[in-house]
Each structure stands twice: as C-alpha cells, then as structure tokens.
Design an enzyme around this catalytic site. Structure first.
Site, PDB file in Angstrom:
ATOM      1  CB  CYS A 106      -1.041  -0.147   1.246  1.00  0.00           C
ATOM      2  SG  CYS A 106      -2.434   0.940   0.975  1.00  0.00           S
ATOM      3  CG  HIS A 107      -0.311   4.939   1.376  1.00  0.00           C
ATOM      4  ND1 HIS A 107      -1.682   4.335   1.468  1.00  0.00           N
ATOM      5  CD2 HIS A 107      -0.459   6.122   0.934  1.00  0.00           C
ATOM      6  CE1 HIS A 107      -2.221   4.818   0.786  1.00  0.00           C
ATOM      7  NE2 HIS A 107      -1.963   6.107   0.590  1.00  0.00           N
TER       8      HIS A 107
END
Length: 177
Positions: A106-107
């Site tokens: 994800c991030h």
C-alpha cells in the site's frame, strides 16, 4: 527465519500488519515488531482506531543484521512518519544493502522512496505513490503483487488490503516458505 515488521507508533493499517504477521508465524518463522519507539503502537482500520500492539524492539536498538527479512505494512500515516525517522530509513535501507527480502504494501513504499533504494526497481503500491516512485527512479505498475529481483535483493510489493493473500504468498515464496 526472523522477520522484522517495521512500523511507526501509529497509523498502521491493521490488516496489513496482522495478515502478513500471521502468514509468517504460520509458516514457522518468527515475526518481531520493530518501531520508532518502545511501548505499544496504534493500528487503524482505515481511519478508525483499531488495536494496539506491543513493540518487541525499538529501531534504534537493532539493525538489519538481526533479521532475515523485512515487512513494511502500510497505512497513510505510518510510512509518512517512518520516512522522517533517520533510524527507520537506515534500517529499511540496510536490508537492501545486505541483499535481504523486503515486502511493502500500500503506502509503505514511501519509506523506500526516502531510503533511495528504488532506482531501477519495478514495484506497485497504492496508486497515489506512483509519481513518488517514478521520481525516485522506480517503475510503477498496477498489479496485485509485483516481485522484483532486478536489484540487490528481492522486493515484493502490493497495492492494497485486497491484495494481501497474493502478497503473503509471494513473501513466503521469497523466504523459501
């Protein structure tokens, strides 16, 4: 094998910590929670507070030589806090320097952007990181899971919680299960 899970003190996407942790433990490996501070960390279910988890070691008191691999869970605030912590950035970078597997979801690749380890690498992430990854010299792709062996180590990345099954399988494959 001993696997470090590097997180900030809060903002961790809970499922991106707990699912890979469970996969690592179920495969017979030893997961350890490493954070920027000792004590407990606060996870989130998107924007809502989730559970807290006990830290095994503060990042300043350990190094990549103590582990066989690294997992970087996401959440927006988590990697954003890690990327401004010099010890956390150096810790993540050390896994690349030592040729050890790194998995980021994800991030989480924001921490890797800061560590300057993405040049020439192909990876995926949450779509909003595309420009950051490209500016850091990486090639961004929109795939469920991307395993990149075109560097000093194996880099496993995924986009979001829906990709966790494939992410965990690819990471365990990199560890030799």
């Amino acid at each position: 094998m001993k696997v470090a899970f590097l997180v900030a003190t809060e903002g961790i996407e809970q499922v991106e910590l707990t699912e890979p942790w469970k996969a690592v433990a179920d495969a017979g490996h030893t997961p350890e929670l490493v954070s920027t501070e000792s004590g407990r960390v606060q996870a989130y279910n998107h924007l809502d507070k989730g559970d807290t988890f006990p830290v095994d070691r503060a990042v300043a008191d350990t190094g990549p030589g103590d582990y066989d691999a690294l997992v970087l869970p996401g959440g927006v605030a988590n990697p954003d806090a890690l990327r401004v912590d010099e010890d956390a950035v150096a810790f993540a970078k050390g896994f690349f320097e030592q040729g050890k597997p790194v998995a980021a979801i994800c991030h989480a690749p924001w921490t890797l952007v800061e560590a300057d380890v993405l040049r020439g690498r192909t990876l995926t992430s949450w779509p909003s990181l595309r420009t950051d990854i490209t500016n850091a010299g990486g090639t961004w792709v929109d795939e469920q899971v991307k395993v990149c062996t075109g560097g000093p180590n194996t880099l496993i990345t995924s986009r979001k919680p829906d990709d966790l099954k494939a992410f965990c399988e690819a990471f365990l494959d990199a560890l030799g299960k």
